[in-house]
Design a protein around this motif. Structure first.
Motif, mmCIF file in Angstrom:
data_model
loop_
_atom_site.group_PDB
_atom_site.id
_atom_site.type_symbol
_atom_site.label_atom_id
_atom_site.label_comp_id
_atom_site.label_asym_id
_atom_site.label_seq_id
_atom_site.Cartn_x
_atom_site.Cartn_y
_atom_site.Cartn_z
ATOM 1 N N TRP A 129 7.386 5.011 -6.693
ATOM 2 C CA TRP A 129 7.588 5.788 -5.469
ATOM 3 C C TRP A 129 7.167 4.975 -4.252
ATOM 4 O O TRP A 129 6.320 4.087 -4.348
ATOM 5 N N GLN A 130 7.740 5.366 -3.106
ATOM 6 C CA GLN A 130 7.338 4.742 -1.842
ATOM 7 C C GLN A 130 7.018 5.823 -0.819
ATOM 8 O O GLN A 130 7.789 6.773 -0.632
ATOM 9 N N GLN A 167 0.804 -1.224 0.000
ATOM 10 C CA GLN A 167 0.000 0.000 0.000
ATOM 11 C C GLN A 167 0.839 1.277 0.000
ATOM 12 O O GLN A 167 0.319 2.358 -0.284
ATOM 13 N N ARG A 168 2.133 1.170 0.288
ATOM 14 C CA ARG A 168 2.982 2.364 0.316
ATOM 15 C C ARG A 168 3.675 2.629 -1.019
ATOM 16 O O ARG A 168 4.358 3.635 -1.176
ATOM 17 N N ILE A 169 3.508 1.743 -1.994
ATOM 18 C CA ILE A 169 4.203 1.871 -3.272
ATOM 19 C C ILE A 169 3.200 2.206 -4.384
ATOM 20 O O ILE A 169 2.096 1.667 -4.414
ATOM 21 N N PHE A 170 3.611 3.098 -5.277
ATOM 22 C CA PHE A 170 2.759 3.434 -6.422
ATOM 23 C C PHE A 170 3.632 3.940 -7.564
ATOM 24 O O PHE A 170 4.814 4.250 -7.383
ATOM 25 N N SER A 171 3.047 4.010 -8.741
ATOM 26 C CA SER A 171 3.754 4.509 -9.925
ATOM 27 C C SER A 171 3.096 5.786 -10.404
ATOM 28 O O SER A 171 1.889 5.997 -10.218
ATOM 29 N N GLN A 186 8.505 13.151 2.677
ATOM 30 C CA GLN A 186 8.964 13.138 1.290
ATOM 31 C C GLN A 186 8.791 11.745 0.690
ATOM 32 O O GLN A 186 9.095 10.737 1.340
ATOM 33 N N LEU A 187 8.303 11.709 -0.526
ATOM 34 C CA LEU A 187 8.235 10.442 -1.244
ATOM 35 C C LEU A 187 9.650 9.969 -1.572
ATOM 36 O O LEU A 187 10.530 10.773 -1.897
ATOM 37 N N GLU A 188 9.840 8.666 -1.492
ATOM 38 C CA GLU A 188 11.125 8.089 -1.882
ATOM 39 C C GLU A 188 10.983 7.481 -3.269
ATOM 40 O O GLU A 188 10.080 6.662 -3.504
ATOM 41 N N ARG A 189 11.833 7.882 -4.175
ATOM 42 C CA ARG A 189 11.783 7.307 -5.521
ATOM 43 C C ARG A 189 12.541 5.982 -5.510
ATOM 44 O O ARG A 189 13.755 5.948 -5.372
ATOM 45 N N ILE A 190 11.800 4.881 -5.674
ATOM 46 C CA ILE A 190 12.409 3.542 -5.658
ATOM 47 C C ILE A 190 13.143 3.272 -6.956
ATOM 48 O O ILE A 190 14.254 2.752 -6.970
ATOM 49 N N ALA A 191 12.507 3.622 -8.065
ATOM 50 C CA ALA A 191 13.115 3.314 -9.359
ATOM 51 C C ALA A 191 12.545 4.234 -10.422
ATOM 52 O O ALA A 191 11.367 4.605 -10.381
#
Length: 351
Positions: A96-97, A78-82, A109-114
């Motif tokens: 993002w996470q 639930q914490r991850i989205f595109s 702040q959102l963390e950019r995973i990839a």
């Protein structure tokens, strides 16, 4: 049947186009939405329906660096989205996470995973594997399909395969078949194309059709719903693509989005640039095993009803999603940044 909107509302500060159900949140009915402001700092809002069902509460507000054109919540976290976003003329996509303790932070702040880099043309959407925990996702730009392998723990995304749709048409979006996860369907300016993700090759197509949006019925195999450019809605049996099996009138202007209910077969939402959301019930006279042309000779053999029209919007409705946790509820988003969550319980077919 016409009815003014009686749902609960929430207002974003800026214009917006996309909203997503947070399927992985099994404790709350929650949605993610993102803004589309050219000059202001854009935002991602995490909103939840209150426990009494009477209001929408902002659970998290996060800054996002660019205009958001597509947003999709990860189905298993639930914490991850595109997002697909634009900065001037350039488009990008990223995963993002949301920070774990976002509710206790002053400015989370959102963390950019990839970053989903490597696209040569304008990115349109990101599609997550439809069910369960999986590392595969697909991104679609105007010319190509990319199949990615995502490692959230290592915060990397790598292209597994890439395939061109051909030079004749620009891709505009797509949907993953929930009944066969090897199949993906893409839309373009004049075609609907069916892809086998194992080979990344086209397996079939529907020609001379401009679908702005498509969705699969998760409860009925072979049932594909398309929002047509000329205001209508078509329902297709993917085994018989010569003609739609049902034609719905759609909207007074462009039909922009269609969404099949995750629990109730044949229950369809549509949204349009006529500032309305329509609720439909479509029934087809054929079973999953029927494959003969004779049983589907004419769309007139099929039955549909418009159960309700929600018309209390002041702008075009681009964002639309069912709640997977409470499938009798849906969220809509109009271009002026207004989120409305409605219950359709009164219109549900009796089982």
């Amino acid at each position: 049947m016409q009815g003014a909107t009686t749902g609960i509302g929430y207002g974003l500060k800026y214009q917006a186009r996309c909203i997503s159900d947070v399927k992985a949140d099994t404790d709350h009915t929650s949605f993610l939405t993102g803004t589309l402001s050219l000059k202001e700092e854009n935002e991602v809002h995490l909103i939840r329906v209150s426990s009494d069902g009477n209001e929408l509460i902002c659970e998290g507000l996060f800054s996002h660096p660019n205009e958001i054109w597509d947003l999709a919540s990860c189905p298993f976290d639930q914490r991850i989205f595109s997002t697909v976003f634009s900065s001037g003329e350039s488009f990008g996509a990223a995963i993002w996470q949301i920070p774990e303790l976002y509710g206790q932070l002053n400015s989370p702040q959102l963390e950019r995973i990839a970053a989903l880099d490597g696209h040569d043309s304008k990115i349109k959407c990101v599609l997550w594997w439809p069910t369960g925990r999986h590392d595969k996702l697909v991104s679609i730009d105007e010319q190509n399909l990319y199949l990615w392998s995502l490692d959230t723990s290592k915060k990397t995304a790598q292209v597994q395969t890439k395939e061109s749709a051909g030079m004749l048409h620009d891709l505009s979006g797509g949907a993953w078949d929930p009944h066969d996860v090897n199949n993906l369907t893409s839309t373009s300016d004049s075609y609907i194309q069916f892809w086998d993700l194992r080979t990344m090759k086209k397996t079939n197509s529907i020609e001379h059709v401009h679908a702005r949006n498509i969705d699969y019925d998760t409860k009925k195999k072979y049932m594909l719903v398309t929002a047509e450019d000329e205001s209508g809605i078509h329902i297709w049996d993917t085994r018989m693509l010569n003609f739609p099996v049902i034609e719905l009138p759609g909207h007074a202007h462009w039909t922009w989005a269609v969404k099949c209910n995750p629990e109730y077969e044949g229950l369809i939402l549509s949204a349009g640039t006529d500032s309305a959301v329509n609720l439909w019930l479509a029934s087809t006279p054929y079973g999953d095993d029927t494959t003969s042309e004779s049983s589907m000779e004419s769309p007139s053999k099929n039955v549909y009803q418009m159960l309700n029209s929600y018309s209390d919007y002041e702008d075009s409705v681009y964002g639309l999603t069912w709640s997977s946790r409470q499938p009798w509820m849906f969220a809509s988003l109009s271009y002026d940044g207004r989120v409305v969550v409605e219950s359709v319980k009164a219109h549900l077919p009796r089982k």
